[in-house]
Scaffold this motif. Sequence first.
Motif, PDB file in Angstrom:
ATOM      1  N   SER A  67       0.823  -1.216   0.000  1.00 24.22           N
ATOM      2  CA  SER A  67       0.000   0.000   0.000  1.00 24.22           C
ATOM      3  C   SER A  67       0.856   1.266   0.000  1.00 24.22           C
ATOM      4  CB  SER A  67      -0.952   0.003   1.200  1.00 24.22           C
ATOM      5  OG  SER A  67      -0.250   0.213   2.401  1.00 24.22           O
ATOM      6  N   VAL A  68       2.134   1.131   0.300  1.00 25.27           N
ATOM      7  CA  VAL A  68       3.038   2.275   0.342  1.00 25.27           C
ATOM      8  C   VAL A  68       3.538   2.586  -1.067  1.00 25.27           C
ATOM      9  CG1 VAL A  68       5.240   3.128   1.239  1.00 25.27           C
ATOM     10  CG2 VAL A  68       3.754   1.745   2.699  1.00 25.27           C
ATOM     11  N   LYS A  69       3.489   3.871  -1.441  1.00 29.33           N
ATOM     12  CA  LYS A  69       3.923   4.286  -2.783  1.00 29.33           C
ATOM     13  C   LYS A  69       5.265   5.013  -2.759  1.00 29.33           C
ATOM     14  CE  LYS A  69       0.345   2.559  -4.609  1.00 29.33           C
ATOM     15  NZ  LYS A  69       0.469   1.129  -4.623  1.00 29.33           N
ATOM     16  N   ARG A  70       5.476   5.890  -1.764  1.00 29.35           N
ATOM     17  CA  ARG A  70       6.753   6.602  -1.719  1.00 29.35           C
ATOM     18  C   ARG A  70       7.046   7.066  -0.297  1.00 29.35           C
ATOM     19  NH1 ARG A  70       4.276  11.614  -4.179  1.00 29.35           N
ATOM     20  NH2 ARG A  70       4.651  13.090  -2.532  1.00 29.35           N
ATOM     21  N   LEU A  71       8.309   7.381  -0.101  1.00 30.62           N
ATOM     22  CA  LEU A  71       8.797   7.850   1.182  1.00 30.62           C
ATOM     23  C   LEU A  71       9.441   9.217   0.984  1.00 30.62           C
ATOM     24  CD1 LEU A  71      10.696   4.582   2.199  1.00 30.62           C
ATOM     25  CD2 LEU A  71       8.370   5.185   2.822  1.00 30.62           C
ATOM     26  N   ASN A  72       9.086  10.168   1.827  1.00 36.98           N
ATOM     27  CA  ASN A  72       9.753  11.471   1.840  1.00 36.98           C
ATOM     28  C   ASN A  72      10.578  11.521   3.112  1.00 36.98           C
ATOM     29  OD1 ASN A  72       8.010  11.940  -0.269  1.00 36.98           O
ATOM     30  ND2 ASN A  72       7.285  13.872   0.485  1.00 36.98           N
ATOM     31  N   PHE A  73      11.864  11.782   2.961  1.00 38.09           N
ATOM     32  CA  PHE A  73      12.758  11.820   4.123  1.00 38.09           C
ATOM     33  C   PHE A  73      13.328  13.218   4.288  1.00 38.09           C
ATOM     34  CE2 PHE A  73      17.045  11.729   5.879  1.00 38.09           C
ATOM     35  CZ  PHE A  73      16.801  11.128   7.104  1.00 38.09           C
ATOM     36  N   LEU A  74      13.356  13.686   5.532  1.00 41.56           N
ATOM     37  CA  LEU A  74      14.022  14.935   5.890  1.00 41.56           C
ATOM     38  C   LEU A  74      14.843  14.642   7.135  1.00 41.56           C
ATOM     39  CD1 LEU A  74      14.283  18.089   5.470  1.00 41.56           C
ATOM     40  CD2 LEU A  74      12.551  18.279   7.243  1.00 41.56           C
ATOM     41  N   GLY A  75      16.124  14.925   7.045  1.00 39.32           N
ATOM     42  CA  GLY A  75      17.000  14.693   8.186  1.00 39.32           C
ATOM     43  C   GLY A  75      17.724  15.957   8.587  1.00 39.32           C
ATOM     44  N   TYR A  76      17.951  16.103   9.881  1.00 38.27           N
ATOM     45  CA  TYR A  76      18.708  17.235  10.409  1.00 38.27           C
ATOM     46  C   TYR A  76      19.939  16.671  11.103  1.00 38.27           C
ATOM     47  CZ  TYR A  76      20.081  21.378  12.996  1.00 38.27           C
ATOM     48  OH  TYR A  76      20.794  22.435  13.486  1.00 38.27           O
ATOM     49  N   PHE A 132       9.214   9.437  13.107  1.00 39.77           N
ATOM     50  CA  PHE A 132      10.099  10.486  13.596  1.00 39.77           C
ATOM     51  C   PHE A 132      11.072   9.871  14.592  1.00 39.77           C
ATOM     52  CE2 PHE A 132      10.731  13.715  17.038  1.00 39.77           C
ATOM     53  CZ  PHE A 132      11.602  14.527  16.339  1.00 39.77           C
ATOM     54  N   GLY A 133      12.357  10.028  14.309  1.00 40.29           N
ATOM     55  CA  GLY A 133      13.375   9.510  15.210  1.00 40.29           C
ATOM     56  C   GLY A 133      14.401  10.576  15.523  1.00 40.29           C
ATOM     57  N   SER A 134      14.916  10.535  16.756  1.00 40.33           N
ATOM     58  CA  SER A 134      15.923  11.527  17.131  1.00 40.33           C
ATOM     59  C   SER A 134      16.972  10.910  18.035  1.00 40.33           C
ATOM     60  CB  SER A 134      15.269  12.720  17.825  1.00 40.33           C
ATOM     61  OG  SER A 134      14.659  12.324  19.037  1.00 40.33           O
ATOM     62  N   ALA A 135      18.187  11.444  17.903  1.00 39.14           N
ATOM     63  CA  ALA A 135      19.308  11.067  18.754  1.00 39.14           C
ATOM     64  C   ALA A 135      20.168  12.316  18.926  1.00 39.14           C
ATOM     65  CB  ALA A 135      20.119   9.946  18.119  1.00 39.14           C
ATOM     66  N   LYS A 136      20.504  12.649  20.156  1.00 39.58           N
ATOM     67  CA  LYS A 136      21.247  13.886  20.430  1.00 39.58           C
ATOM     68  C   LYS A 136      22.550  13.967  19.652  1.00 39.58           C
ATOM     69  CE  LYS A 136      19.459  14.781  25.020  1.00 39.58           C
ATOM     70  NZ  LYS A 136      19.727  14.855  26.443  1.00 39.58           N
ATOM     71  N   GLU A 137      23.245  12.855  19.517  1.00 40.77           N
ATOM     72  CA  GLU A 137      24.550  12.860  18.852  1.00 40.77           C
ATOM     73  C   GLU A 137      24.439  13.004  17.334  1.00 40.77           C
ATOM     74  OE1 GLU A 137      23.536   9.643  20.325  1.00 40.77           O
ATOM     75  OE2 GLU A 137      23.708  10.749  22.194  1.00 40.77           O
ATOM     76  N   GLY A 141      15.436  12.585  12.177  1.00 39.62           N
ATOM     77  CA  GLY A 141      14.949  12.271  10.848  1.00 39.62           C
ATOM     78  C   GLY A 141      13.445  12.072  10.875  1.00 39.62           C
ATOM     79  N   ILE A 142      12.815  12.485   9.795  1.00 41.34           N
ATOM     80  CA  ILE A 142      11.372  12.333   9.645  1.00 41.34           C
ATOM     81  C   ILE A 142      11.134  11.641   8.315  1.00 41.34           C
ATOM     82  CG2 ILE A 142       9.138  13.490   9.577  1.00 41.34           C
ATOM     83  CD1 ILE A 142      10.723  16.025  10.594  1.00 41.34           C
ATOM     84  N   VAL A 143      10.328  10.598   8.343  1.00 41.81           N
ATOM     85  CA  VAL A 143       9.933   9.919   7.112  1.00 41.81           C
ATOM     86  C   VAL A 143       8.426  10.046   6.984  1.00 41.81           C
ATOM     87  CG1 VAL A 143       9.874   7.752   5.833  1.00 41.81           C
ATOM     88  CG2 VAL A 143      11.824   8.259   7.307  1.00 41.81           C
ATOM     89  N   ARG A 144       7.993  10.637   5.876  1.00 40.01           N
ATOM     90  CA  ARG A 144       6.566  10.665   5.546  1.00 40.01           C
ATOM     91  C   ARG A 144       6.313   9.494   4.611  1.00 40.01           C
ATOM     92  NH1 ARG A 144       5.068  15.422   2.537  1.00 40.01           N
ATOM     93  NH2 ARG A 144       2.928  14.906   3.035  1.00 40.01           N
ATOM     94  N   VAL A 145       5.497   8.555   5.046  1.00 39.50           N
ATOM     95  CA  VAL A 145       5.139   7.386   4.253  1.00 39.50           C
ATOM     96  C   VAL A 145       3.810   7.699   3.575  1.00 39.50           C
ATOM     97  CG1 VAL A 145       4.652   4.914   4.314  1.00 39.50           C
ATOM     98  CG2 VAL A 145       6.289   5.896   5.943  1.00 39.50           C
ATOM     99  N   LEU A 146       3.829   7.716   2.244  1.00 40.40           N
ATOM    100  CA  LEU A 146       2.645   8.076   1.467  1.00 40.40           C
ATOM    101  C   LEU A 146       2.214   6.892   0.620  1.00 40.40           C
ATOM    102  CD1 LEU A 146       4.069  11.516   0.369  1.00 40.40           C
ATOM    103  CD2 LEU A 146       2.426  11.126   2.189  1.00 40.40           C
TER     104      LEU A 146
END
Length: 180
Positions: A67-76, A132-137, A141-146
């Motif tokens: 059912s998943v078509k694409r992933l949008n990723f944004l990382g800091y 949404f995942g985070s690590a101080k070091e 990162g955020i993944v939008r699953v569309l």
Amino acid sequence: MKRTVKHIIFVCLLAVVFVSCNDGKSLQTYFVDNQESSNFITQDIPISMVKIDDSKFTEEQKEAYESVKRLNFLGYKADETETEVYKAELAKVKTILSDKKYNDLMEFSDKGNKITVKYVGTDDEADEVIIFGSAKELGFGIVRVLGDDMNPDKMVTLVTAMQNANVDENQVQDIMNFFK
């Protein structure tokens, strides 16, 4: 009569102005606003380009995966010299995700990293799933699953299956290199 028509037109225009002036941030606008920033990386990945060994998936997991078509990723990428900027960006994302339109799906920690999964939609069909995942070091990162016809319950089983799935790391090498 003319006065009534003018009032109706004025009220309609006023309503349009108030409806279009939504200053609330959305995840999509956050992605767009930061896609060119130096501490961010973005990638739009069609699911057809991601090769995952789904041989051990259950029928429910396969259905969710299909059912998943694409992933949008944004990382800091966290930077030791700009901890205040990192905290500010992290706070922005958490504020956006605290909006009531983002429904909680699951939350877990993996190797000291906190991961939150939310979705937009109904209990039967998700318009998008957000990981949404985070690590101080490292940063966050955020993944939008569309996709189409994504069922939130089935997506939970897919997320747990993905933790143990055999994923070719060469496909996400650019993202991994960014966080090094």
